[in-house]
Design an enzyme around this catalytic site. Structure first.
Site, PDB file in Angstrom:
ATOM      1  N   SER A 139       6.376  33.001 -52.387  1.00 58.05           N
ATOM      2  CA  SER A 139       6.435  34.169 -53.276  1.00 58.05           C
ATOM      3  C   SER A 139       7.548  35.163 -52.930  1.00 58.05           C
ATOM      4  CB  SER A 139       5.100  34.919 -53.255  1.00 58.05           C
ATOM      5  OG  SER A 139       4.113  34.100 -53.825  1.00 58.05           O
ATOM      6  N   LYS A 199       6.468  24.998 -56.742  1.00 57.28           N
ATOM      7  CA  LYS A 199       5.868  26.321 -56.504  1.00 57.28           C
ATOM      8  C   LYS A 199       6.470  26.786 -55.170  1.00 57.28           C
ATOM      9  CE  LYS A 199       2.807  29.067 -54.286  1.00 57.28           C
ATOM     10  NZ  LYS A 199       3.818  30.132 -54.184  1.00 57.28           N
ATOM     11  N   HIS A 200       7.419  27.694 -55.280  1.00 55.91           N
ATOM     12  CA  HIS A 200       8.112  28.151 -54.072  1.00 55.91           C
ATOM     13  C   HIS A 200       7.348  29.328 -53.459  1.00 55.91           C
ATOM     14  CE1 HIS A 200      11.328  27.908 -51.334  1.00 55.91           C
ATOM     15  NE2 HIS A 200      12.311  27.617 -52.166  1.00 55.91           N
ATOM     16  N   GLU A 221       4.189  18.726 -44.379  1.00 57.52           N
ATOM     17  CA  GLU A 221       5.137  19.093 -43.315  1.00 57.52           C
ATOM     18  C   GLU A 221       4.727  20.476 -42.840  1.00 57.52           C
ATOM     19  OE1 GLU A 221       7.340  17.206 -42.125  1.00 57.52           O
ATOM     20  OE2 GLU A 221       7.814  15.742 -43.675  1.00 57.52           O
ATOM     21  N   LEU A 222       4.064  20.535 -41.678  1.00 58.11           N
ATOM     22  CA  LEU A 222       3.432  21.809 -41.293  1.00 58.11           C
ATOM     23  C   LEU A 222       4.087  22.431 -40.063  1.00 58.11           C
ATOM     24  CD1 LEU A 222      -0.214  20.591 -42.003  1.00 58.11           C
ATOM     25  CD2 LEU A 222       1.423  21.616 -43.589  1.00 58.11           C
ATOM     26  N   CYS A 235      10.403  25.389 -38.311  1.00 55.62           N
ATOM     27  CA  CYS A 235       9.277  24.577 -37.827  1.00 55.62           C
ATOM     28  C   CYS A 235       9.688  23.760 -36.610  1.00 55.62           C
ATOM     29  CB  CYS A 235       8.794  23.664 -38.947  1.00 55.62           C
ATOM     30  SG  CYS A 235      10.119  22.673 -39.650  1.00 55.62           S
ATOM     31  N   GLU A 291       1.724  28.641 -32.867  1.00 59.55           N
ATOM     32  CA  GLU A 291       3.126  28.622 -33.279  1.00 59.55           C
ATOM     33  C   GLU A 291       3.634  30.067 -33.304  1.00 59.55           C
ATOM     34  OE1 GLU A 291       3.995  27.618 -37.439  1.00 59.55           O
ATOM     35  OE2 GLU A 291       5.826  26.635 -36.754  1.00 59.55           O
TER      36      GLU A 291
END
Ligand code: NAP
Length: 455
Positions: A157, A154-155, A228-229, A262, A359
């Site tokens: 959008s 699920k990539h 992986e955030l 990231c 971030e």
């Protein structure tokens, strides 16, 4: 429902696609689950043939695939081409090394035989972000398929064209039907997909809120997840750093992918003695970026991927300035078509400001002055994130000690910017997530380390 991609440079629609319905999604998952039962019994050598085909296809189509990223999310061509080459590398790396990484391990016991065998789990869901639309998927796909799992993607959008191109590349490389499928769905369907009994685990790369939501659902189903955030990587400039060289590396890291990485350097923590000199060099380097059409080979920085993300970044800058941060460079939305944001530097950045606490996902650098090395380490670790970190010093022994023992992050570099590499584990701690991708550690995330004992 439709998913559409918008070119962030022109603002025009690139394409629109019919999304999969819940029933359609479940049908695809069921075919992928069926494919698992034969895929798991193929040997490593057979899987490696498909994986190497995939690598060759990627290399032969690198310009065309880079163009797709440029028009869907604004990545400049030269970075896009490098991203596709890196995807080919990770396919080759796992084609060559998976068998050794997952071979049975004998353990001496009182039994006639006892060993550990690494068995695939089944169908794994990948929920992926738009910022490296190919690399994020391939670093999941290569080890996952080589281990004998099947996968659904699920990539994000805003990159449906990239998502479909990946599915097509896998098919063209000769992998059996349904070993890997793309689901064109929005994030509201992710919960149902995780809860589908055929889905055995989930890997998400994305923001911390998305990670929290996916982890909660996976937790309630007792399904494993790798997260992986986000990050707010600190770069420490110590008093004996090679200032001009460090400034080049820091600016490169901050501006790569228009700052939407990231592991981009985000907070620059500079000791008092060299603060002014570093800032001068760093400002010069940040100012060298040439922004414009990402398809133009002379351009070094494209637009941000979406206008809403650009506006969110600008708001974080405004809020930080309201709280006392000072603009050294940039900080104004340019009067150009396209969702551009200029290279921006803020100084006098303090706790309580978005530029310190959160971030900032774009070409925005927070520069923080500290009195010495020990304060630099304290400020570096004063963040909820723990993805990457770097330290700049001519004393590489001291630098290595700080990287190894003092910085709270998953990937710490000395005198270079943090990069992912198929040979090295990649991942974070604290709110940057858990689990690892790449290397031996990555391929062992989605396998059953099965103990087999024979009396
Ligand atoms: P995002 O908004 O979190 O989206 C990432 C993916 O998660 C997308 O496919 C998105 O789908 C989906 N998603 C969003 N909210 C969800 C939810 N509540 N439940 C289930 N799925 C959800 O992140 P992004 O804006 O695409 O990417 C930027 C973020 O990713 C940054 O924070 C960056 O640091 C992080 N990132 C981390 C790494 C790493 O390796 N640690 C690498 C790259 C990026 P939709 O697009 O349909 O919303």
């Amino acid at each position: 429902m439709m998913i559409k991609s918008i070119n962030p440079f022109s603002g025009k629609k690139v394409n629109s696609y019919e999304t999969h319905t819940i029933q359609g999604t479940n049908r695809i998952i069921s075919s992928v689950d069926k494919a698992f039962h034969s895929w798991r019994s193929t040997g490593f050598q057979q899987r490696a043939v498909f994986m190497l085909n995939l690598a060759s296809l990627l290399r032969s189509k690198k310009e065309e695939l880079a163009k797709l990223m440029a028009i869907e999310m604004g990545k400049v061509m030269r970075e896009g081409v490098a991203e596709i080459e890196k995807c080919a590398w990770v396919c080759e790396y796992y084609a060559q090394n998976s068998e050794t990484m997952l071979e049975n391990e004998t353990v001496e016991t009182q039994y006639s035989a006892s060993f550990v065998s690494y068995q695939p789990l089944g169908t794994i869901l990948a929920v992926m972000p738009w910022n490296f639309p190919f690399w994020q998927v391939f670093r999941f796909l290569a080890p996952t398929l080589m281990a004998g799992n099947t996968a659904v993607l699920k990539h994000a959008s805003n990159v449906p064209g990239c998502a479909l191109a990946i599915e097509e590349l896998v098919r063209e490389a000769g992998f059996p039907e349904n070993v890997f499928r793309t689901l064109l769905v929005g994030s509201s369907l992710v919960e149902g997909i995780i809860r589908n009994p055929a889905v055995k685990a989930v890997s998400l790369t994305g923001s911390t809120p998305a990670g929290r939501s996916v982890a909660a659902i996976a937790g309630s189903e007792l399904k494993k997840c790798v997260l992986e955030l986000g990050g707010s990587d600190p770069y420490l400039i110590l008093k004996d750093a090679a200032l001009e060289q460090s400034a080049i590396v820091c600016a490169t890291s901050r501006l790569l992918n228009a700052g939407q990485s990231c592991i981009a350097a985000k907070r620059f923590i500079v000791v008092d003695e060299v603060y002014t000199h570093f800032l001068e060099h760093f400002t010069d380097k940040m100012n060298e970026a040439r922004f414009g059409d990402p398809c133009d080979p002379d351009i070094t920085m494209g637009p941000l991927a979406r206008t809403d993300l650009r506006d969110e970044l600008h708001q974080q800058v405004i809020d930080s300035v309201k709280k006392g941060a000072e603009i050294v460079l940039g900080g104004e939305i340019p009067n150009l078509k396209g969702s551009f944001y200029p290279p921006t530097i803020l100084e006098n950045v303090k706790p309580g400001m978005p530029a310190y606490d959160d971030e900032l996902f774009g070409p925005m650098a927070s520069v923080i002055r500290v009195k010495d090395e020990s304060e630099a380490v304290k400020v570096a670790n004063d963040t909820p994130f723990g993805l990457g970190a770097a330290v700049f010093t001519k004393n590489t022994i001291a630098g290595s000690r700080i990287a190894e023992l003092q910085l709270d992050a998953g990937c710490c570099f000395v005198n270079d910017f943090v990069k992912s590499d198929p040979r090295l584990p990649f991942g974070g701690i604290k709110q940057s997530g858990f689990g690892r991708e790449l290397s031996l550690h990555g391929i062992r995330e989605f396998v059953n380390a099965k103990t087999v004992v024979v009396k």
